[in-house]
Design a protein around this motif. Sequence first.
Motif, PDB file in Angstrom:
ATOM      1  N   GLY A 217      50.945  43.659  50.995  1.00  0.00           N
ATOM      2  CA  GLY A 217      51.303  45.080  51.041  1.00  0.00           C
ATOM      3  C   GLY A 217      52.546  45.349  51.861  1.00  0.00           C
ATOM      4  N   ALA A 218      52.828  44.506  52.846  1.00  0.00           N
ATOM      5  CA  ALA A 218      54.034  44.690  53.661  1.00  0.00           C
ATOM      6  C   ALA A 218      55.304  44.418  52.870  1.00  0.00           C
ATOM      7  CB  ALA A 218      53.980  43.780  54.892  1.00  0.00           C
ATOM      8  N   GLN A 219      55.175  43.730  51.736  1.00  0.00           N
ATOM      9  CA  GLN A 219      56.349  43.381  50.947  1.00  0.00           C
ATOM     10  C   GLN A 219      56.804  44.511  50.025  1.00  0.00           C
ATOM     11  OE1 GLN A 219      57.485  40.314  51.849  1.00  0.00           O
ATOM     12  NE2 GLN A 219      55.625  40.227  53.118  1.00  0.00           N
ATOM     13  N   LEU A 220      55.973  45.540  49.867  1.00  0.00           N
ATOM     14  CA  LEU A 220      56.307  46.605  48.926  1.00  0.00           C
ATOM     15  C   LEU A 220      55.895  47.951  49.511  1.00  0.00           C
ATOM     16  CD1 LEU A 220      57.391  47.539  46.221  1.00  0.00           C
ATOM     17  CD2 LEU A 220      55.142  47.054  45.201  1.00  0.00           C
ATOM     18  N   GLU A 221      56.875  48.670  50.027  1.00  0.00           N
ATOM     19  CA  GLU A 221      56.593  49.981  50.621  1.00  0.00           C
ATOM     20  C   GLU A 221      56.125  50.958  49.543  1.00  0.00           C
ATOM     21  OE1 GLU A 221      58.765  53.339  53.448  1.00  0.00           O
ATOM     22  OE2 GLU A 221      59.855  51.567  52.749  1.00  0.00           O
ATOM     23  N   GLY A 222      55.070  51.696  49.858  1.00  0.00           N
ATOM     24  CA  GLY A 222      54.535  52.680  48.925  1.00  0.00           C
ATOM     25  C   GLY A 222      53.480  52.142  47.996  1.00  0.00           C
ATOM     26  N   ALA A 223      53.177  50.841  48.118  1.00  0.00           N
ATOM     27  CA  ALA A 223      52.134  50.269  47.255  1.00  0.00           C
ATOM     28  C   ALA A 223      50.777  50.852  47.620  1.00  0.00           C
ATOM     29  CB  ALA A 223      52.124  48.752  47.387  1.00  0.00           C
ATOM     30  N   GLU A 224      49.951  51.083  46.622  1.00  0.00           N
ATOM     31  CA  GLU A 224      48.606  51.611  46.835  1.00  0.00           C
ATOM     32  C   GLU A 224      47.586  50.491  46.660  1.00  0.00           C
ATOM     33  OE1 GLU A 224      48.254  54.728  44.003  1.00  0.00           O
ATOM     34  OE2 GLU A 224      49.583  56.100  45.100  1.00  0.00           O
ATOM     35  N   THR A 225      46.404  50.732  47.187  1.00  0.00           N
ATOM     36  CA  THR A 225      45.320  49.752  47.068  1.00  0.00           C
ATOM     37  C   THR A 225      44.230  50.308  46.167  1.00  0.00           C
ATOM     38  OG1 THR A 225      45.778  48.922  49.294  1.00  0.00           O
ATOM     39  CG2 THR A 225      43.654  48.343  48.325  1.00  0.00           C
ATOM     40  N   GLY A 226      43.893  49.561  45.145  1.00  0.00           N
ATOM     41  CA  GLY A 226      42.868  50.018  44.213  1.00  0.00           C
ATOM     42  C   GLY A 226      41.495  49.496  44.574  1.00  0.00           C
ATOM     43  N   ALA A 227      40.546  49.780  43.733  1.00  0.00           N
ATOM     44  CA  ALA A 227      39.175  49.318  43.945  1.00  0.00           C
ATOM     45  C   ALA A 227      39.132  47.792  43.874  1.00  0.00           C
ATOM     46  CB  ALA A 227      38.258  49.923  42.880  1.00  0.00           C
ATOM     47  N   PRO A 228      38.222  47.199  44.629  1.00  0.00           N
ATOM     48  CA  PRO A 228      38.107  45.728  44.593  1.00  0.00           C
ATOM     49  C   PRO A 228      37.964  45.205  43.169  1.00  0.00           C
ATOM     50  CG  PRO A 228      36.748  46.645  46.333  1.00  0.00           C
ATOM     51  CD  PRO A 228      37.246  47.808  45.526  1.00  0.00           C
ATOM     52  N   ARG A 229      38.668  44.135  42.887  1.00  0.00           N
ATOM     53  CA  ARG A 229      38.664  43.572  41.535  1.00  0.00           C
ATOM     54  C   ARG A 229      38.240  42.104  41.622  1.00  0.00           C
ATOM     55  NH1 ARG A 229      41.461  45.789  37.227  1.00  0.00           N
ATOM     56  NH2 ARG A 229      41.746  44.435  35.417  1.00  0.00           N
ATOM     57  N   PRO A 230      37.297  41.671  40.837  1.00  0.00           N
ATOM     58  CA  PRO A 230      36.826  40.283  40.932  1.00  0.00           C
ATOM     59  C   PRO A 230      37.953  39.289  40.671  1.00  0.00           C
ATOM     60  CG  PRO A 230      35.335  41.602  39.593  1.00  0.00           C
ATOM     61  CD  PRO A 230      36.557  42.429  39.803  1.00  0.00           C
ATOM     62  N   ALA A 231      37.981  38.231  41.450  1.00  0.00           N
ATOM     63  CA  ALA A 231      38.970  37.180  41.243  1.00  0.00           C
ATOM     64  C   ALA A 231      38.549  36.310  40.064  1.00  0.00           C
ATOM     65  CB  ALA A 231      39.096  36.341  42.506  1.00  0.00           C
ATOM     66  N   ALA A 232      39.508  35.583  39.568  1.00  0.00           N
ATOM     67  CA  ALA A 232      39.214  34.699  38.434  1.00  0.00           C
ATOM     68  C   ALA A 232      38.189  33.641  38.843  1.00  0.00           C
ATOM     69  CB  ALA A 232      40.501  34.051  37.951  1.00  0.00           C
ATOM     70  N   GLU A 233      37.462  33.160  37.864  1.00  0.00           N
ATOM     71  CA  GLU A 233      36.425  32.170  38.163  1.00  0.00           C
ATOM     72  C   GLU A 233      37.042  30.917  38.773  1.00  0.00           C
ATOM     73  OE1 GLU A 233      32.833  29.747  35.811  1.00  0.00           O
ATOM     74  OE2 GLU A 233      34.086  31.221  34.753  1.00  0.00           O
ATOM     75  N   GLY A 234      36.463  30.468  39.863  1.00  0.00           N
ATOM     76  CA  GLY A 234      36.941  29.264  40.539  1.00  0.00           C
ATOM     77  C   GLY A 234      38.003  29.527  41.591  1.00  0.00           C
ATOM     78  N   ALA A 235      38.522  30.756  41.672  1.00  0.00           N
ATOM     79  CA  ALA A 235      39.550  31.072  42.666  1.00  0.00           C
ATOM     80  C   ALA A 235      38.902  31.512  43.975  1.00  0.00           C
ATOM     81  CB  ALA A 235      40.466  32.175  42.145  1.00  0.00           C
ATOM     82  N   ASP A 236      39.625  31.331  45.046  1.00  0.00           N
ATOM     83  CA  ASP A 236      39.134  31.746  46.353  1.00  0.00           C
ATOM     84  C   ASP A 236      39.361  33.252  46.491  1.00  0.00           C
ATOM     85  OD1 ASP A 236      38.436  32.146  48.958  1.00  0.00           O
ATOM     86  OD2 ASP A 236      40.056  30.949  49.819  1.00  0.00           O
ATOM     87  N   PRO A 237      38.308  34.057  46.543  1.00  0.00           N
ATOM     88  CA  PRO A 237      38.493  35.513  46.581  1.00  0.00           C
ATOM     89  C   PRO A 237      39.193  36.010  47.827  1.00  0.00           C
ATOM     90  CG  PRO A 237      36.202  34.936  47.021  1.00  0.00           C
ATOM     91  CD  PRO A 237      36.884  33.678  46.588  1.00  0.00           C
ATOM     92  N   ALA A 238      39.227  35.217  48.873  1.00  0.00           N
ATOM     93  CA  ALA A 238      39.872  35.643  50.120  1.00  0.00           C
ATOM     94  C   ALA A 238      41.380  35.465  50.077  1.00  0.00           C
ATOM     95  CB  ALA A 238      39.293  34.871  51.309  1.00  0.00           C
ATOM     96  N   SER A 239      41.875  34.735  49.089  1.00  0.00           N
ATOM     97  CA  SER A 239      43.310  34.424  49.081  1.00  0.00           C
ATOM     98  C   SER A 239      44.010  34.829  47.789  1.00  0.00           C
ATOM     99  CB  SER A 239      43.524  32.920  49.308  1.00  0.00           C
ATOM    100  OG  SER A 239      42.917  32.167  48.274  1.00  0.00           O
ATOM    101  N   VAL A 240      43.311  35.523  46.884  1.00  0.00           N
ATOM    102  CA  VAL A 240      43.910  35.920  45.608  1.00  0.00           C
ATOM    103  C   VAL A 240      44.081  37.431  45.578  1.00  0.00           C
ATOM    104  CG1 VAL A 240      43.655  35.956  43.110  1.00  0.00           C
ATOM    105  CG2 VAL A 240      42.896  33.950  44.407  1.00  0.00           C
ATOM    106  N   VAL A 241      45.317  37.882  45.272  1.00  0.00           N
ATOM    107  CA  VAL A 241      45.624  39.312  45.207  1.00  0.00           C
ATOM    108  C   VAL A 241      46.412  39.579  43.932  1.00  0.00           C
ATOM    109  CG1 VAL A 241      46.742  41.263  46.317  1.00  0.00           C
ATOM    110  CG2 VAL A 241      45.717  39.473  47.714  1.00  0.00           C
TER     111      VAL A 241
END
Length: 223
Positions: free
Chosen positions: A165-189
């Motif tokens: 979020g620091a890379q793009l001023e004015g960006a909004e945050t949406g509702a949580p979205r499931p990460a792809a299967e097998g991906a680490d949910p803590a590191s995927v955006v």
Amino acid sequence: MSMLTPPGMGGKKFRVTGDRYPRMRPRRRRGRFAFLTVAALATAGLLGYGTLQLIDVFSADDDGGRAPRAQAGPRPDQDCAPPANDERAPEGADVPEPSAITVNVYNATGRTGLAQDTADALAERGFTIGDVANAPQDLDGQVQAPGLLLGETAAEESGALTVLGAQLEGAETGAPRPAAEGADPASVVDLVLGEGFTELTAADEADRRLAAATVPTGNTPAC
């Protein structure tokens, strides 16, 4: 008898004798009197002022009657505003490095090549790039902000959303979205580029915004 002789003098001659002469009164010194008057008035004024000061001192409140000291404002080089999306990492937590964050970049606008150009810019800043494609149908043409950040709750708690979020001023945050299967949910955006997007925030400004977003609550500069 001379014509100059006063009547009744009988022609007698008189002459002035003796050593007594009429005395002239000295002129009053008005200047000295005026000076003494002014001096008296000035002294009375000083005494009155001193009396008022003493009354003020003894009638002051317990705090000495002093006015409360004004709070010092922030220095010009301080930034009190959090990032626009207001994503803060948990207090005391270390945010991940960009290389530990996988970013999927999606284009929700009609501008061709926007997702790829943005993904290349993020890669130059050390982010790991995942999918680069057009936005899903439910988001296509629906994002008016510069960008929409999507991720699971774990990505928010880890600080991954804060870093991106620091890379793009004015960006909004949406509702949580499931990460792809097998991906680490803590590191995927997911980063969905919207109609308001022009370019990423300058790298040095992004670093400053990230530093401000990860300051512990008690150390935030006063504004």
